[in-house]
Scaffold this motif. Structure first.
Motif, mmCIF file in Angstrom:
data_model
loop_
_atom_site.group_PDB
_atom_site.id
_atom_site.type_symbol
_atom_site.label_atom_id
_atom_site.label_comp_id
_atom_site.label_asym_id
_atom_site.label_seq_id
_atom_site.Cartn_x
_atom_site.Cartn_y
_atom_site.Cartn_z
ATOM 1 N N ARG A 34 -72.233 -11.731 7.035
ATOM 2 C CA ARG A 34 -72.495 -13.164 7.096
ATOM 3 C C ARG A 34 -73.735 -13.424 7.927
ATOM 4 O O ARG A 34 -74.031 -12.710 8.872
ATOM 5 N N ARG A 35 -74.427 -14.456 7.573
ATOM 6 C CA ARG A 35 -75.609 -14.868 8.314
ATOM 7 C C ARG A 35 -75.170 -15.374 9.682
ATOM 8 O O ARG A 35 -74.233 -16.163 9.783
ATOM 9 N N ARG A 56 -78.361 -24.863 7.936
ATOM 10 C CA ARG A 56 -79.235 -23.728 8.264
ATOM 11 C C ARG A 56 -80.697 -24.165 8.302
ATOM 12 O O ARG A 56 -81.539 -23.477 8.836
#
Length: 119
Positions: A8-9, A66
């Protein structure tokens, strides 16, 4: 041959806090739309449609956090919720509380992210 699964980011503290505030705020806006519909303060299409549209904008904003420009949308959402106080005065209080939480999360999250980068 299979590719290795991607992780995951990593999310910033500001992004995490913003998503929490917007998530809870979505629930409150949904309930407020039902309240405005039930009280007959607005026509049904406007109370339910406007509430649904605002909820969709907030959920979409959570997914876009983001990007730095999405925080401006978050501030715009806060202003719209405060302005719904002209339809039902209790929304001034709800809007002020969520705007204060949003501002606190933006300041604190940015500070924590900067401290993490500098250490």
């Amino acid at each position: 041959m299979t590719d290795a699964p991607r992780g995951r980011r990593p999310r910033s503290v500001r992004e995490s806090l913003a998503s929490i505030v917007l998530g809870f705020e979505t629930i409150i806006v949904f309930l407020a739309a039902l309240l405005l519909f039930g009280l007959g303060s607005l026509p049904a299409w406007l109370a339910l449609g406007g509430g649904a549209l605002l909820c969709l904008v907030m959920v979409a904003t959570i997914g876009l956090l983001r990007y730095n420009w999405s925080y401006a949308i978050g501030w715009l959402v806060q202003a719209v919720i405060v302005l719904t106080g002209f339809v039902n005065p209790a929304m001034f209080i709800v809007g002020a509380l969520f705007t204060a939480m949003w501002a606190y999360c933006m300041v604190t999250g940015s500070r924590l992210d900067n401290n993490k980068e500098n250490s």
